[in-house]
Design a protein around this motif. Structure first.
Motif, PDB file in Angstrom:
ATOM      1  N   LYS A  39       0.851  -1.186   0.000  1.00 59.61           N
ATOM      2  CA  LYS A  39       0.000   0.000   0.000  1.00 59.61           C
ATOM      3  C   LYS A  39       0.891   1.243   0.000  1.00 59.61           C
ATOM      4  N   GLY A  40       0.293   2.383  -0.266  1.00 61.59           N
ATOM      5  CA  GLY A  40       1.044   3.632  -0.228  1.00 61.59           C
ATOM      6  C   GLY A  40       1.769   3.949  -1.519  1.00 61.59           C
ATOM      7  N   ILE A  41       1.423   3.260  -2.594  1.00 61.40           N
ATOM      8  CA  ILE A  41       2.001   3.571  -3.898  1.00 61.40           C
ATOM      9  C   ILE A  41       1.255   4.783  -4.442  1.00 61.40           C
ATOM     10  N   ARG A  42       1.984   5.713  -5.035  1.00 58.06           N
ATOM     11  CA  ARG A  42       1.353   6.916  -5.574  1.00 58.06           C
ATOM     12  C   ARG A  42       1.578   7.014  -7.073  1.00 58.06           C
ATOM     13  N   VAL A  43       0.576   7.551  -7.749  1.00 58.33           N
ATOM     14  CA  VAL A  43       0.691   7.874  -9.166  1.00 58.33           C
ATOM     15  C   VAL A  43       0.769   9.400  -9.230  1.00 58.33           C
ATOM     16  N   LEU A  44       1.857   9.909  -9.785  1.00 60.14           N
ATOM     17  CA  LEU A  44       2.098  11.349  -9.855  1.00 60.14           C
ATOM     18  C   LEU A  44       2.203  11.785 -11.307  1.00 60.14           C
ATOM     19  N   LYS A  45       2.022  13.096 -11.543  1.00 60.65           N
ATOM     20  CA  LYS A  45       2.282  13.606 -12.893  1.00 60.65           C
ATOM     21  C   LYS A  45       3.627  14.306 -12.879  1.00 60.65           C
ATOM     22  N   LYS A  46       4.277  14.285 -14.012  1.00 58.94           N
ATOM     23  CA  LYS A  46       5.615  14.864 -14.124  1.00 58.94           C
ATOM     24  C   LYS A  46       5.563  16.374 -13.945  1.00 58.94           C
ATOM     25  N   ALA A  47       6.679  16.936 -13.526  1.00 58.69           N
ATOM     26  CA  ALA A  47       6.751  18.365 -13.223  1.00 58.69           C
ATOM     27  C   ALA A  47       6.827  19.241 -14.463  1.00 58.69           C
ATOM     28  N   GLU A  48       7.178  18.649 -15.618  1.00 61.16           N
ATOM     29  CA  GLU A  48       7.310  19.461 -16.818  1.00 61.16           C
ATOM     30  C   GLU A  48       5.941  19.992 -17.248  1.00 61.16           C
ATOM     31  N   PRO A  49       5.843  21.285 -17.535  1.00 60.33           N
ATOM     32  CA  PRO A  49       4.570  21.852 -17.989  1.00 60.33           C
ATOM     33  C   PRO A  49       4.100  21.177 -19.275  1.00 60.33           C
ATOM     34  N   GLY A  50       2.821  20.872 -19.343  1.00 65.79           N
ATOM     35  CA  GLY A  50       2.251  20.252 -20.527  1.00 65.79           C
ATOM     36  C   GLY A  50       2.447  18.749 -20.593  1.00 65.79           C
ATOM     37  N   ASN A  51       3.155  18.165 -19.621  1.00 68.95           N
ATOM     38  CA  ASN A  51       3.374  16.722 -19.609  1.00 68.95           C
ATOM     39  C   ASN A  51       2.601  16.130 -18.437  1.00 68.95           C
ATOM     40  N   ASP A  52       1.398  15.646 -18.724  1.00 70.33           N
ATOM     41  CA  ASP A  52       0.565  15.054 -17.683  1.00 70.33           C
ATOM     42  C   ASP A  52       0.713  13.541 -17.622  1.00 70.33           C
ATOM     43  N   GLU A  53       1.747  13.016 -18.273  1.00 68.18           N
ATOM     44  CA  GLU A  53       1.955  11.565 -18.274  1.00 68.18           C
ATOM     45  C   GLU A  53       2.248  11.100 -16.841  1.00 68.18           C
ATOM     46  N   VAL A  57       5.358   5.937  -8.013  1.00 71.61           N
ATOM     47  CA  VAL A  57       6.328   6.096  -6.934  1.00 71.61           C
ATOM     48  C   VAL A  57       5.977   5.081  -5.846  1.00 71.61           C
ATOM     49  N   PHE A  58       6.929   4.227  -5.506  1.00 71.82           N
ATOM     50  CA  PHE A  58       6.708   3.235  -4.466  1.00 71.82           C
ATOM     51  C   PHE A  58       6.908   3.875  -3.093  1.00 71.82           C
ATOM     52  N   PRO A  59       6.346   3.287  -2.027  1.00 73.33           N
ATOM     53  CA  PRO A  59       6.391   3.907  -0.706  1.00 73.33           C
ATOM     54  C   PRO A  59       7.822   4.113  -0.201  1.00 73.33           C
ATOM     55  N   ALA A  60       8.019   5.264   0.411  1.00 68.96           N
ATOM     56  CA  ALA A  60       9.321   5.610   0.998  1.00 68.96           C
ATOM     57  C   ALA A  60       9.061   6.505   2.204  1.00 68.96           C
ATOM     58  N   GLU A  61      10.041   6.597   3.080  1.00 71.82           N
ATOM     59  CA  GLU A  61       9.916   7.527   4.208  1.00 71.82           C
ATOM     60  C   GLU A  61      11.194   8.325   4.341  1.00 71.82           C
ATOM     61  N   LYS A  62      11.032   9.527   4.836  1.00 72.52           N
ATOM     62  CA  LYS A  62      12.166  10.434   5.012  1.00 72.52           C
ATOM     63  C   LYS A  62      12.971   9.996   6.236  1.00 72.52           C
ATOM     64  N   GLY A  63      14.284  10.084   6.107  1.00 70.55           N
ATOM     65  CA  GLY A  63      15.159   9.712   7.213  1.00 70.55           C
ATOM     66  C   GLY A  63      15.036  10.690   8.374  1.00 70.55           C
ATOM     67  N   ARG A  64      15.630  10.305   9.475  1.00 71.61           N
ATOM     68  CA  ARG A  64      15.607  11.149  10.684  1.00 71.61           C
ATOM     69  C   ARG A  64      17.043  11.404  11.130  1.00 71.61           C
ATOM     70  N   GLY A  65      17.218  12.463  11.890  1.00 71.36           N
ATOM     71  CA  GLY A  65      18.536  12.764  12.431  1.00 71.36           C
ATOM     72  C   GLY A  65      19.538  13.072  11.338  1.00 71.36           C
ATOM     73  N   TRP A  71      15.668   9.924   1.457  1.00 71.71           N
ATOM     74  CA  TRP A  71      14.451   9.111   1.461  1.00 71.71           C
ATOM     75  C   TRP A  71      14.868   7.653   1.370  1.00 71.71           C
ATOM     76  N   PHE A  72      14.135   6.778   2.084  1.00 71.50           N
ATOM     77  CA  PHE A  72      14.440   5.356   2.105  1.00 71.50           C
ATOM     78  C   PHE A  72      13.224   4.564   1.645  1.00 71.50           C
ATOM     79  N   ASP A  73      13.451   3.666   0.684  1.00 70.60           N
ATOM     80  CA  ASP A  73      12.371   2.826   0.178  1.00 70.60           C
ATOM     81  C   ASP A  73      11.856   1.921   1.288  1.00 70.60           C
ATOM     82  N   LEU A  74      10.524   1.797   1.352  1.00 69.21           N
ATOM     83  CA  LEU A  74       9.905   0.867   2.286  1.00 69.21           C
ATOM     84  C   LEU A  74       9.576  -0.447   1.595  1.00 69.21           C
ATOM     85  N   ALA A  75       9.119  -0.355   0.366  1.00 68.07           N
ATOM     86  CA  ALA A  75       8.794  -1.549  -0.428  1.00 68.07           C
ATOM     87  C   ALA A  75       8.959  -1.181  -1.899  1.00 68.07           C
TER      88      ALA A  75
END
Length: 105
Positions: A39-53, A57-65, A71-75
């Motif tokens: 769970k926690g997989i996201r579908v994102l659109k690319k940052a380039e203008p006009g590119n909605d493809e 992105v598989f789940p990850a969490e930000k490190g601490r300390g 960012w570290f992959d969870l799965a």
């Protein structure tokens, strides 16, 4: 891709309730061999203008300390073949969900 276990995905398109622009297009779950789910997989659109493809992105969490800037992959898929199969399945289900939602409107 014959060596891979059976894959299936559930995708829920996302609409920001405030109607603000967002890169997040959907949330997804990947079922593996009817026995394991990611769970926690996201579908994102690319940052380039006009590119909605969309891209996945598989789940990850930000490190601490000391690792707070990383960012570290969870799965995630281990092989390129498994990654390609998973992404293909998720994006196919995403396009189906979007087409189904558009047909209901």
């Amino acid at each position: 891709m014959e060596n891979l276990p059976k894959l299936d995905a559930r995708v829920r398109p996302y609409q920001d309730p405030s109607d603000r622009p967002t890169k997040l297009m959907a949330f997804a779950e990947l079922m593996i061999a009817d026995a394991f789910v990611i769970k926690g997989i996201r579908v994102l659109k690319k940052a380039e203008p006009g590119n909605d493809e969309p891209f996945v992105v598989f789940p990850a969490e930000k490190g601490r300390g000391a690792t707070a800037d990383r960012w570290f992959d969870l799965a995630h898929p281990v092989t390129a073949e498994a990654r390609a199969a998973a992404i293909e399945m998720i994006l196919a289900k995403y396009h189906q969900a979007v087409a189904g939602a558009a047909a209901r409107v």
